[in-house]
Design a protein around this motif. Structure first.
Motif, PDB file in Angstrom:
ATOM      1  N   VAL A  76      -0.143   2.672  -0.987  1.00 27.97           N
ATOM      2  CA  VAL A  76       0.765   1.655  -0.439  1.00 27.97           C
ATOM      3  C   VAL A  76      -0.015   0.671   0.430  1.00 27.97           C
ATOM      4  CG1 VAL A  76       2.703   1.268   1.141  1.00 27.97           C
ATOM      5  CG2 VAL A  76       2.830   3.094  -0.565  1.00 27.97           C
ATOM      6  N   PHE A  77      -0.852   1.179   1.318  1.00 30.08           N
ATOM      7  CA  PHE A  77      -1.623   0.298   2.202  1.00 30.08           C
ATOM      8  C   PHE A  77      -2.581  -0.584   1.406  1.00 30.08           C
ATOM      9  CE2 PHE A  77      -1.200   3.640   5.799  1.00 30.08           C
ATOM     10  CZ  PHE A  77       0.085   3.204   6.054  1.00 30.08           C
ATOM     11  N   ASN A  78      -3.224  -0.023   0.395  1.00 32.54           N
ATOM     12  CA  ASN A  78      -4.124  -0.823  -0.442  1.00 32.54           C
ATOM     13  C   ASN A  78      -3.355  -1.893  -1.204  1.00 32.54           C
ATOM     14  OD1 ASN A  78      -6.465   0.493   0.374  1.00 32.54           O
ATOM     15  ND2 ASN A  78      -6.331   2.009  -1.271  1.00 32.54           N
ATOM     16  N   TRP A  79      -2.173  -1.549  -1.670  1.00 29.42           N
ATOM     17  CA  TRP A  79      -1.333  -2.528  -2.373  1.00 29.42           C
ATOM     18  C   TRP A  79      -0.973  -3.677  -1.432  1.00 29.42           C
ATOM     19  CZ3 TRP A  79       3.665  -4.084  -1.314  1.00 29.42           C
ATOM     20  CH2 TRP A  79       4.272  -4.902  -2.270  1.00 29.42           C
ATOM     21  N   ILE A  80      -0.603  -3.355  -0.201  1.00 34.93           N
ATOM     22  CA  ILE A  80      -0.263  -4.407   0.769  1.00 34.93           C
ATOM     23  C   ILE A  80      -1.468  -5.311   1.004  1.00 34.93           C
ATOM     24  CG2 ILE A  80       0.339  -4.876   3.189  1.00 34.93           C
ATOM     25  CD1 ILE A  80       2.126  -2.356   3.073  1.00 34.93           C
ATOM     26  N   LYS A  81      -2.635  -4.730   1.170  1.00 35.80           N
ATOM     27  CA  LYS A  81      -3.839  -5.525   1.408  1.00 35.80           C
ATOM     28  C   LYS A  81      -4.148  -6.448   0.229  1.00 35.80           C
ATOM     29  CE  LYS A  81      -5.853  -2.080   4.457  1.00 35.80           C
ATOM     30  NZ  LYS A  81      -6.888  -1.046   4.602  1.00 35.80           N
ATOM     31  N   PRO A 124      -3.135 -10.544   1.414  1.00 35.26           N
ATOM     32  CA  PRO A 124      -4.447 -10.499   2.071  1.00 35.26           C
ATOM     33  C   PRO A 124      -4.485 -11.190   3.438  1.00 35.26           C
ATOM     34  CG  PRO A 124      -4.469 -12.025   0.221  1.00 35.26           C
ATOM     35  CD  PRO A 124      -3.156 -11.299   0.170  1.00 35.26           C
ATOM     36  N   ASN A 125      -3.505 -12.012   3.735  1.00 33.26           N
ATOM     37  CA  ASN A 125      -3.493 -12.691   5.038  1.00 33.26           C
ATOM     38  C   ASN A 125      -2.941 -11.816   6.163  1.00 33.26           C
ATOM     39  OD1 ASN A 125      -4.601 -15.008   3.952  1.00 33.26           O
ATOM     40  ND2 ASN A 125      -2.605 -15.878   3.473  1.00 33.26           N
ATOM     41  N   LEU A 126      -2.328 -10.683   5.808  1.00 31.89           N
ATOM     42  CA  LEU A 126      -1.810  -9.790   6.846  1.00 31.89           C
ATOM     43  C   LEU A 126      -2.952  -9.005   7.481  1.00 31.89           C
ATOM     44  CD1 LEU A 126       1.457  -8.311   5.285  1.00 31.89           C
ATOM     45  CD2 LEU A 126       1.191 -10.270   6.815  1.00 31.89           C
TER      46      LEU A 126
END
Length: 123
Positions: free
Chosen positions: A23-28, A32-34
């Motif tokens: 999940v965290f990798n997907w968000i990154k 990418p600006n987060l």
């Protein structure tokens, strides 16, 4: 605890750790600006120093906290996805696939809605 990696290594169940890491990798990748950070012992993602979404871990689920106004706005979609929630969090059961479409909608809404926000939390 200073990084998301520090948070993940504390999850005892390797399957749960892997699922949340995905999940965290997907968000990154999707956003990418987060920026990721640990605050209040929980991983969260921010945009221009304002809160976008946070996470916590429980025995039967991981919880997503996008702020109460977002949960209210997406309450029907949360129910339709088969998730339960409180006023401040949505429970994503470990034994169900993650609904990335819903997660994307929550994050996109917060990024857009808080674009001019100058505080960490909504006022």
């Amino acid at each position: 605890m200073e990084t998301i990696s520090d948070f993940l290594v504390k999850i005892d169940n390797p399957e749960h750790r892997a699922q949340l890491e995905d999940v965290f990798n997907w968000i990154k990748e999707e956003f990418p600006n987060l920026n990721s950070k640990i605050a209040w012992n929980q991983p969260m993602f921010t945009d221009h120093d304002t809160f976008i979404i946070g996470f916590s871990v429980a025995k039967n689920n991981f919880a997503v906290s996008p702020e109460a106004v977002v949960i209210t706005r997406f309450s029907e979609a949360i129910k339709a996805a088969g998730y339960t929630n409180t006023a401040n969090l949505i429970r994503f059961p470990w034994d169900k696939p993650v609904n990335y479409d819903l997660l994307k909608d929550l994050i996109e809404f917060n990024i857009s809605d808080k674009a001019d926000c100058e505080t960490f939390w909504r006022k």
